[in-house]
Every structure is written in structure tokens, then in C-alpha cells.
Motif scaffolding. Structure first.
Motif, PDB file in Angstrom:
ATOM      1  N   ALA A 107      30.680  38.487  47.252  1.00 57.94           N
ATOM      2  CA  ALA A 107      31.181  39.858  47.195  1.00 57.94           C
ATOM      3  C   ALA A 107      31.913  40.132  45.886  1.00 57.94           C
ATOM      4  O   ALA A 107      32.558  39.254  45.322  1.00 57.94           O
ATOM      5  N   VAL A 108      31.779  41.345  45.404  1.00 63.79           N
ATOM      6  CA  VAL A 108      32.497  41.762  44.211  1.00 63.79           C
ATOM      7  C   VAL A 108      33.453  42.879  44.586  1.00 63.79           C
ATOM      8  O   VAL A 108      33.034  43.933  45.041  1.00 63.79           O
ATOM      9  N   GLU A 109      34.714  42.622  44.404  1.00 60.15           N
ATOM     10  CA  GLU A 109      35.708  43.640  44.694  1.00 60.15           C
ATOM     11  C   GLU A 109      36.245  44.179  43.372  1.00 60.15           C
ATOM     12  O   GLU A 109      36.290  43.459  42.381  1.00 60.15           O
ATOM     13  N   GLU A 110      36.620  45.433  43.382  1.00 59.19           N
ATOM     14  CA  GLU A 110      37.158  45.998  42.152  1.00 59.19           C
ATOM     15  C   GLU A 110      38.665  46.159  42.262  1.00 59.19           C
ATOM     16  O   GLU A 110      39.182  46.492  43.318  1.00 59.19           O
ATOM     17  N   ILE A 111      39.332  45.948  41.157  1.00 57.89           N
ATOM     18  CA  ILE A 111      40.757  46.246  41.091  1.00 57.89           C
ATOM     19  C   ILE A 111      40.946  47.399  40.128  1.00 57.89           C
ATOM     20  O   ILE A 111      40.591  47.300  38.960  1.00 57.89           O
ATOM     21  N   HIS A 112      41.478  48.488  40.636  1.00 54.10           N
ATOM     22  CA  HIS A 112      41.690  49.644  39.762  1.00 54.10           C
ATOM     23  C   HIS A 112      43.139  49.703  39.323  1.00 54.10           C
ATOM     24  O   HIS A 112      43.887  50.561  39.732  1.00 54.10           O
ATOM     25  N   GLU A 113      43.482  48.768  38.520  1.00 52.65           N
ATOM     26  CA  GLU A 113      44.848  48.665  38.068  1.00 52.65           C
ATOM     27  C   GLU A 113      44.739  47.926  36.750  1.00 52.65           C
ATOM     28  O   GLU A 113      44.088  46.880  36.676  1.00 52.65           O
ATOM     29  N   ASP A 114      45.281  48.475  35.719  1.00 47.29           N
ATOM     30  CA  ASP A 114      45.128  47.792  34.451  1.00 47.29           C
ATOM     31  C   ASP A 114      46.181  46.701  34.321  1.00 47.29           C
ATOM     32  O   ASP A 114      47.353  46.971  34.114  1.00 47.29           O
ATOM     33  N   LEU A 115      45.714  45.476  34.455  1.00 50.15           N
ATOM     34  CA  LEU A 115      46.628  44.335  34.425  1.00 50.15           C
ATOM     35  C   LEU A 115      46.815  43.799  33.014  1.00 50.15           C
ATOM     36  O   LEU A 115      47.551  42.852  32.794  1.00 50.15           O
ATOM     37  N   LEU A 116      46.124  44.417  32.070  1.00 51.22           N
ATOM     38  CA  LEU A 116      46.050  43.785  30.755  1.00 51.22           C
ATOM     39  C   LEU A 116      46.806  44.497  29.638  1.00 51.22           C
ATOM     40  O   LEU A 116      46.638  44.161  28.470  1.00 51.22           O
ATOM     41  N   VAL A 117      47.610  45.460  29.986  1.00 57.80           N
ATOM     42  CA  VAL A 117      48.308  46.212  28.948  1.00 57.80           C
ATOM     43  C   VAL A 117      49.071  45.280  28.002  1.00 57.80           C
ATOM     44  O   VAL A 117      48.899  45.325  26.783  1.00 57.80           O
ATOM     45  N   ASP A 118      49.860  44.410  28.589  1.00 58.22           N
ATOM     46  CA  ASP A 118      50.655  43.491  27.769  1.00 58.22           C
ATOM     47  C   ASP A 118      49.764  42.535  26.987  1.00 58.22           C
ATOM     48  O   ASP A 118      50.002  42.252  25.819  1.00 58.22           O
ATOM     49  N   VAL A 119      48.745  42.058  27.675  1.00 56.13           N
ATOM     50  CA  VAL A 119      47.855  41.078  27.055  1.00 56.13           C
ATOM     51  C   VAL A 119      47.135  41.684  25.854  1.00 56.13           C
ATOM     52  O   VAL A 119      47.019  41.067  24.799  1.00 56.13           O
ATOM     53  N   GLU A 120      46.671  42.911  26.003  1.00 58.03           N
ATOM     54  CA  GLU A 120      45.958  43.558  24.898  1.00 58.03           C
ATOM     55  C   GLU A 120      46.871  43.778  23.700  1.00 58.03           C
ATOM     56  O   GLU A 120      46.447  43.659  22.551  1.00 58.03           O
ATOM     57  N   MET A 121      48.104  44.087  23.991  1.00 52.11           N
ATOM     58  CA  MET A 121      49.061  44.278  22.903  1.00 52.11           C
ATOM     59  C   MET A 121      49.242  42.967  22.138  1.00 52.11           C
ATOM     60  O   MET A 121      49.256  42.937  20.922  1.00 52.11           O
ATOM     61  N   LYS A 122      49.322  41.902  22.901  1.00 47.08           N
ATOM     62  CA  LYS A 122      49.505  40.584  22.304  1.00 47.08           C
ATOM     63  C   LYS A 122      48.294  40.200  21.434  1.00 47.08           C
ATOM     64  O   LYS A 122      48.445  39.640  20.351  1.00 47.08           O
ATOM     65  N   VAL A 123      47.116  40.520  21.926  1.00 43.46           N
ATOM     66  CA  VAL A 123      45.894  40.199  21.183  1.00 43.46           C
ATOM     67  C   VAL A 123      45.877  40.939  19.855  1.00 43.46           C
ATOM     68  O   VAL A 123      45.510  40.392  18.816  1.00 43.46           O
ATOM     69  N   LYS A 124      46.298  42.170  19.905  1.00 46.82           N
ATOM     70  CA  LYS A 124      46.340  42.971  18.685  1.00 46.82           C
ATOM     71  C   LYS A 124      47.327  42.381  17.686  1.00 46.82           C
ATOM     72  O   LYS A 124      47.015  42.183  16.505  1.00 46.82           O
ATOM     73  N   GLU A 125      48.513  42.076  18.174  1.00 42.99           N
ATOM     74  CA  GLU A 125      49.560  41.561  17.280  1.00 42.99           C
ATOM     75  C   GLU A 125      49.226  40.186  16.724  1.00 42.99           C
ATOM     76  O   GLU A 125      49.368  39.927  15.541  1.00 42.99           O
TER      77      GLU A 125
ATOM     78  N   ASP B 118      50.342  35.094  34.504  1.00 43.03           N
ATOM     79  CA  ASP B 118      51.046  36.085  35.317  1.00 43.03           C
ATOM     80  C   ASP B 118      50.071  36.950  36.103  1.00 43.03           C
ATOM     81  O   ASP B 118      50.279  37.256  37.272  1.00 43.03           O
ATOM     82  N   VAL B 119      48.999  37.325  35.410  1.00 44.44           N
ATOM     83  CA  VAL B 119      48.022  38.216  36.037  1.00 44.44           C
ATOM     84  C   VAL B 119      47.377  37.543  37.246  1.00 44.44           C
ATOM     85  O   VAL B 119      47.213  38.161  38.299  1.00 44.44           O
ATOM     86  N   GLU B 120      47.048  36.264  37.098  1.00 44.45           N
ATOM     87  CA  GLU B 120      46.401  35.559  38.205  1.00 44.45           C
ATOM     88  C   GLU B 120      47.337  35.433  39.411  1.00 44.45           C
ATOM     89  O   GLU B 120      46.906  35.523  40.551  1.00 44.45           O
ATOM     90  N   MET B 121      48.585  35.254  39.101  1.00 44.08           N
ATOM     91  CA  MET B 121      49.563  35.161  40.181  1.00 44.08           C
ATOM     92  C   MET B 121      49.615  36.488  40.948  1.00 44.08           C
ATOM     93  O   MET B 121      49.632  36.523  42.164  1.00 44.08           O
ATOM     94  N   LYS B 122      49.581  37.554  40.185  1.00 40.70           N
ATOM     95  CA  LYS B 122      49.632  38.890  40.770  1.00 40.70           C
ATOM     96  C   LYS B 122      48.403  39.154  41.647  1.00 40.70           C
ATOM     97  O   LYS B 122      48.505  39.730  42.733  1.00 40.70           O
ATOM     98  N   VAL B 123      47.253  38.707  41.170  1.00 40.40           N
ATOM     99  CA  VAL B 123      46.012  38.904  41.914  1.00 40.40           C
ATOM    100  C   VAL B 123      46.076  38.165  43.246  1.00 40.40           C
ATOM    101  O   VAL B 123      45.648  38.674  44.275  1.00 40.40           O
ATOM    102  N   LYS B 124      46.613  36.987  43.203  1.00 42.52           N
ATOM    103  CA  LYS B 124      46.748  36.197  44.424  1.00 42.52           C
ATOM    104  C   LYS B 124      47.681  36.883  45.424  1.00 42.52           C
ATOM    105  O   LYS B 124      47.346  37.048  46.602  1.00 42.52           O
ATOM    106  N   GLU B 125      48.828  37.309  44.923  1.00 42.73           N
ATOM    107  CA  GLU B 125      49.817  37.926  45.810  1.00 42.73           C
ATOM    108  C   GLU B 125      49.343  39.261  46.376  1.00 42.73           C
ATOM    109  O   GLU B 125      49.453  39.524  47.558  1.00 42.73           O
TER     110      GLU B 125
END
Lengths: 154, 154
Positions: A107-125, B118-125
Motif C-alpha cells: 500500500a502507498v499512503e500519502e502524507i500531506h504535510e511538508d516535513l522537509l522545510v528545515d531540511v531543504e533550507m539546510k541543503v541550500k545553505e 527527526d522526520v522519521e521519528m515524526k512519521v512513526k509517531e
DNA sequence: CTCACTGCAAATATTTTGCATCGGA
DNA sequence: TCCGATGCAAAATATTTGCAGTGAG
């Protein structure tokens, strides 16, 4: 939920891009919106569309999907199985969504929540990489299969 | 850097799994380790391996990659282009790595830093989903192409 | 010596393309 | 009317499989 809304939005986008609203495209988009949770492959979508529009050819579905991908209406995604699937972009938020792929039941479930805001910022920096989009899939065991596993262990 | 080390490790794993260490498998694994930054497709890998082992067939490369994937020595990844690529798991850390795919030049850079703890922890919870692995690719513009774009804008 | 492994070619599966025709704007 | 869009079939890719022969353990 906001499906009819989305349908109109998409047809408008197609129109604005100077594309013709043929019955085939209408039917394809309509099916895509209706089954947007299913992560259909081109072949699967073709089969579904054919129910409403029996004259349609597989090549047209591929061509329509190509157009929709260019217009950012759908994303191409692929889950390890070598088959390209098409995922309707959620129109409500400008945000991407992530996938949870259960390795037990598929099964594929979708998460409609952007969990990557911080991560993307870090990648940019840190890497000087300007993020425009992403693909994130978690592979693991879904809640349902975890429960099932518990039961079987007793 | 720790390539010869990894080569031995992998051959040991194959051996432990009760598989034969044929010249073809040796050559395939060796090439995979040598070019592990390239994200090769089966066809590309085949071409490279053929240089060292001209008698090898494409089917063998596919079959070897299948075995390596089962043993978790490689990951299958695909970057939207419909071609399955094979990515050596980094042996040093138990950790996954992420990809930066430049939409201008097509380059794929790897990030060997787990940004998702952190993100994976959040997904689990939050979703009750037990994460075993993930695939994360950022699509965007790499540092090189950003610099190039700046120059052209002047 | 045995059976897993291999090469080759044929079979599948997936996606794209050429071309004559059709029909939406 | 006109040119983009379509259906069909053929082509191009990508991957898997059947089978007889080979060689690693």
C-alpha cells in the motif's frame, strides 16, 4: 473532496496553455482526479479511461500524461518496481506530499504535510543546491501490517 | 576511499549467502564499487564490466544486480527517467544517503548525512508507520548551474 | 560430480514514434 | 479551415526467461 473544483482548475490550465480540450483529455484528467489516490501507471490509467471513452488509445494517454507533467499538474513517481506512476499534484496547498510505501502489503499512503522545510533550507545553505521539488518515500511497515504482525506473534 | 575494503566485504556477504563467486560476479561487483558514484543503469554497468570481462552477458548483470539488491548491497533507485539505476549502499555508516538531482545538467550528487532522523521519528509517531528505509531526492539547480546562470544574466 | 550459474536468443513489458485521418477552436 | 490531436501499428527501450552447456565448490 475538492475534486470537481480541481477538475475545472486543470481544464483551465490546459486551456491557458493553448491546448485543445478533446474528449480524450477530458476523460483522462477526470479519471486521474477521481482515482488520484491510486498512483496509477499509464497502462492502468488507460484501462480506467477506456471504460468511459472506449475509443481512446494507449499512446494518447501517454501523450496526455506527458503534457500534464510539463504543466506540473502531475508528478512522475516510481516506487522501486520500475513502473512509472503518475501522481496528481494537490492543488490546495502549493506543497508537495510524501509517500509511505508498505513493504508487506504494498500500500502507498500519502502524507500531506511538508516535513522537509528545515531540511531543504539546510541543503541550500550547506550544498548550494536550490531545491525546486523533491521525492520522498519511506519504505517500511504500515500501521495495519504492524497490528497484523502483533496478532500473529501471540 | 575504502573501496578495496568494501569489495572484500561484499564478496564475503555473497559467500555467506551461499552464492558462487564466479568471475562474472566478481567483475560486476568490482566495477560497481569502482564506479559507485555514477548511479549506473544495468546497461551502463554491463558496458563497463564488459571491458574487464568481455564474455559477460547482459542478463547476468541483471541477475547479479537482483541478487545484490536482495542482499541489501545495492539499492534500486530511479530518477524520473524510467531507467532503474543501482546505488551501492555505503558500508561505512549504517546510514542511507540522499540525492541532489540537477534539472539543468542532470548531475546527481550524493549527500551522506542523514537529514531525516527527526522526520522519521515524526512519521512513526504520527502515522504509526515503521520506517525501514527511504528514498529522498531533491530536484533543483546545482551550485555549478546556479553560478553559470548568474554569469549569463549579466 | 553436481547443481548453481552463464550466454544467447527469444519473449515480455514499457514507452515512443510515424503517419494518415479527424475534429476542436 | 487549419493545425494540433488521435488511433493504430510499428519501432525503440528495458527487462525477464527458457534452455543447453559450463565451471565453482
Amino acid at each position: 473532496m475538492l475534486q470537481p473544483e480541481e477538475l475545472g482548475q486543470i481544464e483551465k490550465k490546459l486551456h491557458q496553455a493553448g491546448l485543445k480540450l478533446t474528449p480524450q483529455r477530458r476523460a483522462t484528467v477526470k479519471t486521474l482526479v477521481r482515482l488520484h489516490e491510486s498512483h496509477l501507471s499509464a497502462e492502468e490509467l488507460f484501462a480506467k479511461v477506456k471504460e468511459a471513452e472506449p475509443e481512446i488509445g494507449l499512446a494518447t494517454v501517454y501523450r496526455t500524461l506527458e503534457v500534464l507533467a510539463e504543466l506540473k499538474i502531475v508528478n512522475r513517481v516510481s516506487f522501486e518496481d520500475g513502473i512509472t506512476r503518475y501522481d496528481l499534484r494537490t492543488e490546495d496547498s502549493g506543497h508537495f506530499h510524501h509517500h509511505l510505501l508498505c513493504q508487506i502489503c504494498g500500500a502507498v499512503e500519502e502524507i500531506h504535510e511538508d516535513l522537509l522545510v528545515d531540511v531543504e533550507m539546510k541543503v541550500k545553505e550547506k550544498y548550494g543546491f536550490e531545491v525546486a521539488d523533491h521525492r520522498l518515500t519511506f519504505l517500511g511497515v504500515c500501521a495495519k501490517c504492524r497490528a497484523k504482525r502483533q496478532r500473529h506473534l501471540q
